[in-house]
Motif scaffolding. Structure first.
Motif, PDB file in Angstrom:
ATOM      1  N   GLY A 118       0.785  -1.227   0.000  1.00  0.00           N
ATOM      2  CA  GLY A 118       0.000   0.000   0.000  1.00  0.00           C
ATOM      3  C   GLY A 118       0.813   1.271   0.000  1.00  0.00           C
ATOM      4  N   THR A 119       2.091   1.200  -0.388  1.00  0.00           N
ATOM      5  CA  THR A 119       2.898   2.417  -0.480  1.00  0.00           C
ATOM      6  C   THR A 119       2.418   3.277  -1.644  1.00  0.00           C
ATOM      7  OG1 THR A 119       4.543   1.217  -1.805  1.00  0.00           O
ATOM      8  CG2 THR A 119       4.946   1.386   0.566  1.00  0.00           C
ATOM      9  N   VAL A 120       2.812   4.551  -1.656  1.00  0.00           N
ATOM     10  CA  VAL A 120       2.433   5.444  -2.752  1.00  0.00           C
ATOM     11  C   VAL A 120       2.893   4.824  -4.067  1.00  0.00           C
ATOM     12  CG1 VAL A 120       2.785   7.735  -3.756  1.00  0.00           C
ATOM     13  CG2 VAL A 120       2.565   7.477  -1.268  1.00  0.00           C
ATOM     14  N   VAL A 121       1.997   4.779  -5.019  1.00  0.00           N
ATOM     15  CA  VAL A 121       2.304   4.096  -6.271  1.00  0.00           C
ATOM     16  C   VAL A 121       3.537   4.711  -6.927  1.00  0.00           C
ATOM     17  CG1 VAL A 121       0.740   5.558  -7.655  1.00  0.00           C
ATOM     18  CG2 VAL A 121       1.320   3.250  -8.424  1.00  0.00           C
ATOM     19  N   GLY A 122       4.447   3.841  -7.348  1.00  0.00           N
ATOM     20  CA  GLY A 122       5.691   4.291  -7.948  1.00  0.00           C
ATOM     21  C   GLY A 122       6.799   4.529  -6.953  1.00  0.00           C
ATOM     22  N   TYR A 123       6.473   4.481  -5.659  1.00  0.00           N
ATOM     23  CA  TYR A 123       7.458   4.816  -4.626  1.00  0.00           C
ATOM     24  C   TYR A 123       7.539   3.729  -3.557  1.00  0.00           C
ATOM     25  CZ  TYR A 123       7.566   9.280  -6.924  1.00  0.00           C
ATOM     26  OH  TYR A 123       7.703  10.255  -7.873  1.00  0.00           O
ATOM     27  N   PRO A 124       7.893   2.505  -3.947  1.00  0.00           N
ATOM     28  CA  PRO A 124       8.005   1.408  -2.994  1.00  0.00           C
ATOM     29  C   PRO A 124       9.303   1.506  -2.185  1.00  0.00           C
ATOM     30  CG  PRO A 124       8.717   0.665  -5.138  1.00  0.00           C
ATOM     31  CD  PRO A 124       8.233   2.081  -5.324  1.00  0.00           C
ATOM     32  N   LEU A 125       9.375   0.712  -1.150  1.00  0.00           N
ATOM     33  CA  LEU A 125      10.564   0.718  -0.294  1.00  0.00           C
ATOM     34  C   LEU A 125      11.693  -0.137  -0.873  1.00  0.00           C
ATOM     35  CD1 LEU A 125      12.036   1.467   2.320  1.00  0.00           C
ATOM     36  CD2 LEU A 125      10.866  -0.441   3.441  1.00  0.00           C
TER      37      LEU A 125
END
Length: 397
Positions: free
Chosen positions: A365-372
């Motif tokens: 559920g991270t901001v789309v395009g910005y995974p960990l």
């Protein structure tokens, strides 16, 4: 180079404590909750700055991304004097709180645009993707935009029709949601009718008009940036092509040269986004970095793999079509030049941009395009290139 990481504050599921473990020390942040055109109040800026610094993890808010530009400025309509005044006050409030680098864009209506948010990647994981046939299906058959057919080849139009005829209502809603996902923070997303209405407000506004409105914006804010000791850096269009019939004017080397000439000041600079520029087949991204090196104040490092029909997909940071080693070599060389001049601001902040969703990223559920994990991989790869080049005194190329 200053390792940095984009963090969405209250909208982000990734914690500052997790970011610290990536090795990054700069935080790229914005007050996304503030409506476009309103002043970023000093106390809100200070609270966010102190939240970042108060972790005792050696994190600092070093870049604003973005201080957004109201659509009326892009269209050149309404009470622009008040909007410009508000923008300049936000700049002053940021400077008063020790934040001096502002990344922004001048893309009409939409920010970055993708048709697929979870395209499968070979060996597992997902990536952002822009598909020309899907974008054509959206514009021609869903939005029914007048003149959209002329923006796509016969082959792309044919593939768009095949997809549209076979699509379900859920497929079309997913496509709409994907295209809307580039809007940051809490910004309202459009449905089809809402998007049609928004596009009507740009009727009669072409490339020349957008350029004129942009030139006025720069004239209004760059003198203030100079007074405040700020570094203003425009982000290129993503993708670097007209979208929805709206002109994109920050897509090529010639576009950047025009922008830099409007206000011949170090304060009027560039965010070197290798992925955005790299999606345009005419762009030689390392050459662009070398030409405008003294005006680069921030860098987004990512890579894309282009396809003949204009589609592209996010690649791993060291893969794709851009020679990332040559590009980083240009940035490291520019840092060395600035340092030799004795400049205190010699270091160029960069962040690993976008990233594949890998391992525990999937479903997080991270901001789309910005995974960990995906960005952690990218940062580690970029860090290795930077260290090698610095050790070798930047002899690459």
């Amino acid at each position: 180079m200053k390792e940095s990481w984009r963090w969405y504050g209250p909208f982000d599921k990734i914690a500052l404590s997790e970011i610290a473990q990536t090795g990054a020390s700069g935080i790229v942040n914005a007050l996304h909750e503030v409506p476009y055109g309103e002043i970023w109040q000093s106390d809100a800026i200070a609270a966010r700055r102190d939240e970042i610094a108060g972790t005792n993890l050696d994190l600092t808010w070093n870049v604003v991304e973005s201080l957004p530009i109201h659509e009326n400025i892009k269209r050149g309509e309404g009470d622009l004097d008040q909007l410009f005044a508000n923008y300049r006050q936000s700049m002053k409030n940021l400077a008063d709180n020790g934040i001096h680098t502002i990344c922004y864009n001048f893309m009409p209506l939409l920010d970055w645009t993708r048709t697929h948010l979870y395209a499968p990647v070979h060996r597992g994981g997902t990536a952002l993707r822009f598909s020309s046939p899907h974008m054509a299906a959206f514009e021609i058959h869903m939005l029914e935009r007048e003149g959209a057919e002329a923006d796509y080849s016969e082959e792309v139009r044919a593939r768009a029709k095949i997809w549209f005829d076979a699509s379900t209502e859920d497929d079309r809603q997913t496509l709409l949601n994907s295209i809307m996902s580039g809007l940051p923070g809490a910004f309202d997303r459009y449905d089809i009718n809402g998007l049609r209405e928004a596009l009507k407000r740009y009727k009669g506004i072409g490339r020349a008009e957008i350029r004129a409105n942009y030139a006025r914006f720069l004239a209004e804010v760059i003198p203030t940036a100079e007074e405040l000791g700020m570094r203003f850096c425009v982000h290129p269009d993503d993708p670097p092509r007209d979208i929805l019939g709206l002109p994109r004017i920050v897509s090529s080397e010639d576009d950047i040269a025009w922008i830099m000439a409007q206000q011949d000041s170090r304060a009027n600079g560039l965010t070197l986004c290798s992925g955005s520029l790299g999606a345009n087949p005419v762009n030689d991204v390392p050459a662009i970095a070398r030409r405008f090196a003294d005006r680069i104040h921030f860098a987004h490092l990512r890579n894309v793999a282009k396809e003949p029909d204009g589609s592209f997909q996010e690649a791993a940071h060291l893969d794709g079509d851009t020679d990332m080693v040559a590009l980083i070599a240009a940035l490291v060389a520019e840092e060395a030049r600035r340092k030799a001049e004795g400049r205190a601001d010699w270091e160029i902040p960069f962040r690993p941009d976008h990233g594949h969703e890998l391992l525990s990223d999937i479903g997080s559920g991270t901001v789309v395009g910005y995974p960990l994990i995906g960005r952690l991989r990218g940062l580690a790869e970029l860090r290795g290139v930077i260290r090698a080049l610095e050790h070798g005194n930047v002899t690459y190329g």
